[in-house]
Design a protein around this motif. Structure first.
Motif, PDB file in Angstrom:
ATOM      1  N   LEU A 360       0.848  -1.185   0.000  1.00 38.16           N
ATOM      2  CA  LEU A 360       0.000   0.000   0.000  1.00 38.16           C
ATOM      3  C   LEU A 360       0.885   1.238   0.000  1.00 38.16           C
ATOM      4  CD1 LEU A 360      -1.942  -2.262   1.111  1.00 38.16           C
ATOM      5  CD2 LEU A 360      -3.067  -0.454   2.414  1.00 38.16           C
ATOM      6  N   VAL A 361       0.692   2.104  -0.979  1.00 41.35           N
ATOM      7  CA  VAL A 361       1.382   3.390  -1.032  1.00 41.35           C
ATOM      8  C   VAL A 361       0.319   4.453  -0.780  1.00 41.35           C
ATOM      9  CG1 VAL A 361       2.769   4.975  -2.412  1.00 41.35           C
ATOM     10  CG2 VAL A 361       3.072   2.494  -2.671  1.00 41.35           C
ATOM     11  N   LEU A 362       0.357   5.031   0.408  1.00 39.83           N
ATOM     12  CA  LEU A 362      -0.699   5.961   0.811  1.00 39.83           C
ATOM     13  C   LEU A 362      -0.274   7.394   0.487  1.00 39.83           C
ATOM     14  CD1 LEU A 362      -1.707   4.276   4.188  1.00 39.83           C
ATOM     15  CD2 LEU A 362      -2.655   3.922   1.901  1.00 39.83           C
ATOM     16  N   ALA A 363      -0.316   7.705  -0.778  1.00 39.00           N
ATOM     17  CA  ALA A 363       0.125   9.013  -1.269  1.00 39.00           C
ATOM     18  C   ALA A 363      -0.420   9.203  -2.671  1.00 39.00           C
ATOM     19  CB  ALA A 363       1.655   9.087  -1.278  1.00 39.00           C
ATOM     20  N   TYR A 364      -0.210  10.410  -3.206  1.00 34.45           N
ATOM     21  CA  TYR A 364      -0.499  10.656  -4.619  1.00 34.45           C
ATOM     22  C   TYR A 364       0.832  10.677  -5.350  1.00 34.45           C
ATOM     23  CZ  TYR A 364      -1.792  12.872  -8.974  1.00 34.45           C
ATOM     24  OH  TYR A 364      -1.958  13.137 -10.309  1.00 34.45           O
ATOM     25  N   ASP A 365       0.987   9.804  -6.336  1.00 36.37           N
ATOM     26  CA  ASP A 365       2.253   9.681  -7.065  1.00 36.37           C
ATOM     27  C   ASP A 365       1.919   9.430  -8.525  1.00 36.37           C
ATOM     28  OD1 ASP A 365       4.633   8.698  -8.284  1.00 36.37           O
ATOM     29  OD2 ASP A 365       5.415   8.059  -6.340  1.00 36.37           O
ATOM     30  N   GLU A 366       1.980  10.492  -9.335  1.00 36.81           N
ATOM     31  CA  GLU A 366       1.579  10.395 -10.742  1.00 36.81           C
ATOM     32  C   GLU A 366       2.430   9.380 -11.497  1.00 36.81           C
ATOM     33  OE1 GLU A 366      -0.732  11.629 -14.139  1.00 36.81           O
ATOM     34  OE2 GLU A 366      -0.993  12.032 -12.007  1.00 36.81           O
ATOM     35  N   GLU A 367       3.747   9.407 -11.284  1.00 41.83           N
ATOM     36  CA  GLU A 367       4.639   8.485 -11.987  1.00 41.83           C
ATOM     37  C   GLU A 367       4.321   7.035 -11.639  1.00 41.83           C
ATOM     38  OE1 GLU A 367       9.400   7.313 -12.167  1.00 41.83           O
ATOM     39  OE2 GLU A 367       8.757   9.179 -11.210  1.00 41.83           O
ATOM     40  N   LEU A 368       4.134   6.766 -10.350  1.00 41.19           N
ATOM     41  CA  LEU A 368       3.830   5.399  -9.937  1.00 41.19           C
ATOM     42  C   LEU A 368       2.478   4.949 -10.477  1.00 41.19           C
ATOM     43  CD1 LEU A 368       4.462   2.828  -8.373  1.00 41.19           C
ATOM     44  CD2 LEU A 368       3.590   3.963  -6.296  1.00 41.19           C
ATOM     45  N   SER A 369       1.521   5.859 -10.589  1.00 38.45           N
ATOM     46  CA  SER A 369       0.208   5.458 -11.105  1.00 38.45           C
ATOM     47  C   SER A 369       0.336   4.913 -12.524  1.00 38.45           C
ATOM     48  CB  SER A 369      -0.772   6.632 -11.060  1.00 38.45           C
ATOM     49  OG  SER A 369      -0.490   7.607 -12.047  1.00 38.45           O
ATOM     50  N   HIS A 370       1.182   5.516 -13.345  1.00 30.90           N
ATOM     51  CA  HIS A 370       1.385   5.018 -14.707  1.00 30.90           C
ATOM     52  C   HIS A 370       1.959   3.602 -14.686  1.00 30.90           C
ATOM     53  CE1 HIS A 370       0.914   8.732 -17.330  1.00 30.90           C
ATOM     54  NE2 HIS A 370       0.780   9.219 -16.111  1.00 30.90           N
ATOM     55  N   LEU A 371       2.919   3.350 -13.802  1.00 37.57           N
ATOM     56  CA  LEU A 371       3.523   2.029 -13.732  1.00 37.57           C
ATOM     57  C   LEU A 371       2.523   0.990 -13.229  1.00 37.57           C
ATOM     58  CD1 LEU A 371       6.057   0.330 -14.129  1.00 37.57           C
ATOM     59  CD2 LEU A 371       6.752   0.935 -11.791  1.00 37.57           C
ATOM     60  N   ILE A 372       1.661   1.381 -12.292  1.00 39.92           N
ATOM     61  CA  ILE A 372       0.641   0.441 -11.800  1.00 39.92           C
ATOM     62  C   ILE A 372      -0.358   0.112 -12.900  1.00 39.92           C
ATOM     63  CG2 ILE A 372      -1.294   0.174 -10.203  1.00 39.92           C
ATOM     64  CD1 ILE A 372       0.313   1.688  -8.116  1.00 39.92           C
ATOM     65  N   TYR A 373      -0.842   1.128 -13.604  1.00 35.01           N
ATOM     66  CA  TYR A 373      -1.755   0.855 -14.716  1.00 35.01           C
ATOM     67  C   TYR A 373      -1.090  -0.044 -15.758  1.00 35.01           C
ATOM     68  CZ  TYR A 373      -5.120   4.465 -13.237  1.00 35.01           C
ATOM     69  OH  TYR A 373      -6.056   5.199 -12.546  1.00 35.01           O
ATOM     70  N   GLY A 374       0.187   0.208 -16.025  1.00 40.96           N
ATOM     71  CA  GLY A 374       0.876  -0.586 -17.039  1.00 40.96           C
ATOM     72  C   GLY A 374       1.207  -1.989 -16.596  1.00 40.96           C
ATOM     73  N   GLY A 375       1.511  -2.183 -15.311  1.00 40.77           N
ATOM     74  CA  GLY A 375       1.990  -3.481 -14.853  1.00 40.77           C
ATOM     75  C   GLY A 375       0.962  -4.403 -14.241  1.00 40.77           C
ATOM     76  N   ALA A 376      -0.181  -3.857 -13.821  1.00 42.04           N
ATOM     77  CA  ALA A 376      -1.199  -4.694 -13.178  1.00 42.04           C
ATOM     78  C   ALA A 376      -1.984  -5.493 -14.213  1.00 42.04           C
ATOM     79  CB  ALA A 376      -2.145  -3.830 -12.350  1.00 42.04           C
ATOM     80  N   ASP A 377      -2.595  -6.573 -13.755  1.00 43.06           N
ATOM     81  CA  ASP A 377      -3.459  -7.391 -14.608  1.00 43.06           C
ATOM     82  C   ASP A 377      -4.915  -6.953 -14.517  1.00 43.06           C
ATOM     83  OD1 ASP A 377      -1.519  -9.623 -15.490  1.00 43.06           O
ATOM     84  OD2 ASP A 377      -1.248  -9.548 -13.320  1.00 43.06           O
ATOM     85  N   MET A 378      -5.328  -6.502 -13.323  1.00 45.42           N
ATOM     86  CA  MET A 378      -6.717  -6.124 -13.071  1.00 45.42           C
ATOM     87  C   MET A 378      -6.723  -4.918 -12.149  1.00 45.42           C
ATOM     88  SD  MET A 378      -7.508  -9.918 -11.740  1.00 45.42           S
ATOM     89  CE  MET A 378      -6.869 -11.326 -12.662  1.00 45.42           C
ATOM     90  N   ILE A 379      -7.842  -4.225 -12.125  1.00 44.38           N
ATOM     91  CA  ILE A 379      -7.996  -3.094 -11.212  1.00 44.38           C
ATOM     92  C   ILE A 379      -9.390  -3.146 -10.611  1.00 44.38           C
ATOM     93  CG2 ILE A 379      -8.816  -1.467 -12.981  1.00 44.38           C
ATOM     94  CD1 ILE A 379      -6.989   0.650 -11.527  1.00 44.38           C
ATOM     95  N   LEU A 380      -9.489  -2.863  -9.311  1.00 43.86           N
ATOM     96  CA  LEU A 380     -10.772  -2.926  -8.608  1.00 43.86           C
ATOM     97  C   LEU A 380     -11.313  -1.519  -8.394  1.00 43.86           C
ATOM     98  CD1 LEU A 380     -12.926  -4.581  -7.075  1.00 43.86           C
ATOM     99  CD2 LEU A 380     -11.523  -4.280  -5.008  1.00 43.86           C
ATOM    100  N   ILE A 381     -12.618  -1.326  -8.755  1.00 43.37           N
ATOM    101  CA  ILE A 381     -13.279  -0.023  -8.619  1.00 43.37           C
ATOM    102  C   ILE A 381     -14.677  -0.268  -8.030  1.00 43.37           C
ATOM    103  CG2 ILE A 381     -13.785   2.160  -9.777  1.00 43.37           C
ATOM    104  CD1 ILE A 381     -12.172   1.001 -12.202  1.00 43.37           C
ATOM    105  N   PRO A 382     -14.790  -0.434  -6.705  1.00 47.45           N
ATOM    106  CA  PRO A 382     -16.083  -0.786  -6.098  1.00 47.45           C
ATOM    107  C   PRO A 382     -16.883   0.428  -5.637  1.00 47.45           C
ATOM    108  CG  PRO A 382     -14.368  -0.990  -4.461  1.00 47.45           C
ATOM    109  CD  PRO A 382     -13.705  -0.455  -5.716  1.00 47.45           C
ATOM    110  N   SER A 383     -16.942   1.470  -6.449  1.00 46.72           N
ATOM    111  CA  SER A 383     -17.536   2.748  -6.041  1.00 46.72           C
ATOM    112  C   SER A 383     -18.999   2.603  -5.643  1.00 46.72           C
ATOM    113  CB  SER A 383     -17.431   3.756  -7.187  1.00 46.72           C
ATOM    114  OG  SER A 383     -16.096   3.938  -7.594  1.00 46.72           O
ATOM    115  N   LEU A 384     -19.388   3.333  -4.607  1.00 50.70           N
ATOM    116  CA  LEU A 384     -20.802   3.400  -4.244  1.00 50.70           C
ATOM    117  C   LEU A 384     -21.559   4.185  -5.310  1.00 50.70           C
ATOM    118  CD1 LEU A 384     -20.569   3.989  -0.391  1.00 50.70           C
ATOM    119  CD2 LEU A 384     -20.531   1.848  -1.694  1.00 50.70           C
ATOM    120  N   TYR A 385     -20.928   5.219  -5.850  1.00 48.69           N
ATOM    121  CA  TYR A 385     -21.429   5.886  -7.051  1.00 48.69           C
ATOM    122  C   TYR A 385     -20.221   6.416  -7.811  1.00 48.69           C
ATOM    123  CZ  TYR A 385     -20.892  10.430  -4.653  1.00 48.69           C
ATOM    124  OH  TYR A 385     -20.404  11.527  -3.991  1.00 48.69           O
TER     125      TYR A 385
END
Length: 492
Positions: A360-385
């Protein structure tokens, strides 16, 4: 057309959420279509000045009447990615926008009400005559009210206004005395048909004011437009939106493919596209190395999210515990403004610190977000709305399969791998309906099973998502059509 866009944010120089991305992407796309666009925004002290062009002085003595006080404003102009930005700041001692952050101050409503009056004062004084003004969210809700009900900018009183609702969970419910400070008459405006809040009869609702007084009202997905008219997601504004349904509709946001593109992303170790996914495997290895995750044949489940109740934080917390038990790894990037939620995830972070399958990286990190989107297989988005959501669109752009709740823009953009009436070539993720742990677990299990048992089919889901068109070109053209209709119907 000459379009004035008014917003509290514009990425990348001022971004607290999706609003900044939308203003940036739409403005750039409209300029590419040959339109003249200026973005008017506060000169926040937290602007990323390193991402701006040279600043030019517009004026140093713009006097704005606020209550019984004349406040001097400094106005500069700069460019951000080719977008002209007009930056308004209040001089000392007010310093409304020198707070170290964009939002979260106890006087936010006062600050943004002043900003609305300052924008119109500037336009009147500088002889700016846009063909249309496009306002965004509750922060600018008073601007169309001021155009119609005050004398702050008489030369602009017939200028049409498009008003976009990005999240009706935030409405700007305020003491009516604030209306007097910007030169409005609370006695005439505090009615059920105008600005009186539907829940608090002694309060004014700035978002409601924008809806009532704008010429056209949009929101950020067709599904969300229906939800806020017909379900509790309207947060008390359902009746109002149905009354004004003849000028209201939903348009899906686009994605800035210059920023979010796995073929040219500088934050990835290698490029990739739907036909050549080897670069995604390299991104997966780089992500594991960056976060210290273990190697092995395990899918990586990403969570890239603002950590607040809207995003289903209880379901995110459940998934962080559940996924490693099912043979997956978890990479979370997110931050919370609410100290209680922040403390909650700090405890989860500490409890999982020794695991090779959870970071868990509890921060805002634009560079890391790109690497996570690129390297992950799936992403979870359980929004209430979720009014629109850029997360799922970015993820699919990078071949990361979304697992999401069937609400708002998530329902408009994700077609379930197993339960969809779309052809298989259009299916691109997994959806669930109930905001429960059982529903999340079932959706995760379906995705994990396809990844492990039928990898070819899983890769096809990835490719399906990557091949879809989601640039800003089409929505920008639709907005331009709306602008032209508004301008032709205006007496100005």
């Amino acid at each position: 057309m000459n379009i004035a866009m008014v917003s509290a944010e514009c990425a990348p120089i001022a971004k607290a959420g999706g609003l900044g991305d939308v203003v940036h992407g739409l403005a750039r796309a409209l300029i590419a279509l040959g339109q003249q666009v200026e973005v008017f925004m506060p000169d926040h002290d937290v602007l990323r000045r390193d991402l701006m062009g040279e600043r030019h002085v517009v004026c140093r003595d713009l006097r704005v009447l606020f209550g019984q006080e004349w406040i001097n404003c400094h106005v500069d102009r700069s460019e951000v990615d080719g977008i002209p930005c007009v930056l308004i700041d209040a001089a000392a001692p007010r310093r409304f926008f020198a707070r170290g952050r964009i939002y979260g101050e106890p006087d936010d409503a006062t600050r943004f009400a002043f900003f609305c009056r300052a924008v119109l004062t500037l336009m009147q004084a500088s002889d700016r005559r846009p063909d249309l003004i496009h306002c965004h969210d509750w922060h600018t809700g008073l601007l169309p009210v001021l155009l119609a009900e005050s004398d702050v900018a008489p030369a602009l009183c017939h200028t049409p206004v498009c008003y976009s609702l990005h999240n009706v969970g935030y409405q700007g419910v305020v003491d009516p005395r604030l209306l007097s400070q910007v030169g409005l008459a609370p006695a005439s405006l505090m009615t059920a048909e105008r600005l009186r809040d539907p829940t608090h009869a002694d309060a004014a609702n700035l978002l409601k004011g924008g809806i009532v007084y704008a010429d056209v009202v949009t929101t950020v997905s067709p599904r969300y437009a229906w939800e806020i008219q017909n379900t509790p997601q309207g947060m008390g504004l359902q009746d109002l939106l149905r009354i004004h349904e003849d000028k209201f509709g939903g348009l899906l946001n686009g994605l800035d493919e210059r920023v979010w593109n796995p073929l040219s992303d500088p934050h990835l170790p290698a490029s990739f596209d739907p036909e050549h996914l080897a670069g995604k495997a390299q991104a997966r290895d780089a992500l594991r190395a960056r976060l210290g995750l273990g190697s092995g044949a395990k899918p990586i489940l990403a969570i890239v999210s603002r950590l607040d109740e809207q995003k289903g934080v209880h379901l995110l917390e459940f998934a962080i515990r559940y996924a490693p038990r099912r043979g997956a790894q978890v990479a979370l990037l997110g931050a919370a403004l609410d100290p209680r939620i922040a403390a909650r995830f700090e405890r989860v972070q500490a409890a999982s610190a020794g695991s090779a399958d959870c970071r868990l990286v509890l921060a805002y990190d634009e560079e890391l977000s790109h690497l996570i989107y690129g390297g992950a297989d799936m992403i979870l988005i359980p929004s209430l709305y979720e009014p629109c959501g850029l997360t799922q669109m970015i993820a699919m752009q990078y071949g990361t399969v979304p697992i999401a709740r069937r609400v708002g823009g998530l329902a408009d953009t994700i077609h379930d791998a197993n339960f969809s009436d779309q052809p298989f070539t259009e299916r691109n993720g997994y959806l669930f309906d109930d905001p429960t742990e059982d529903a999340v677990a079932t959706a995760l299990d379906r995705a994990f099973a396809l990844w492990s048992r039928h990898p070819d089919y899983f890769r096809q889901l990835q490719r399906n998502g990557m091949r879809q068109e989601r640039s800003w070109h089409r929505p920008a053209q639709r907005y331009l059509d709306i602008y032209r209709i508004c301008s032709h119907s205006s007496p100005y």
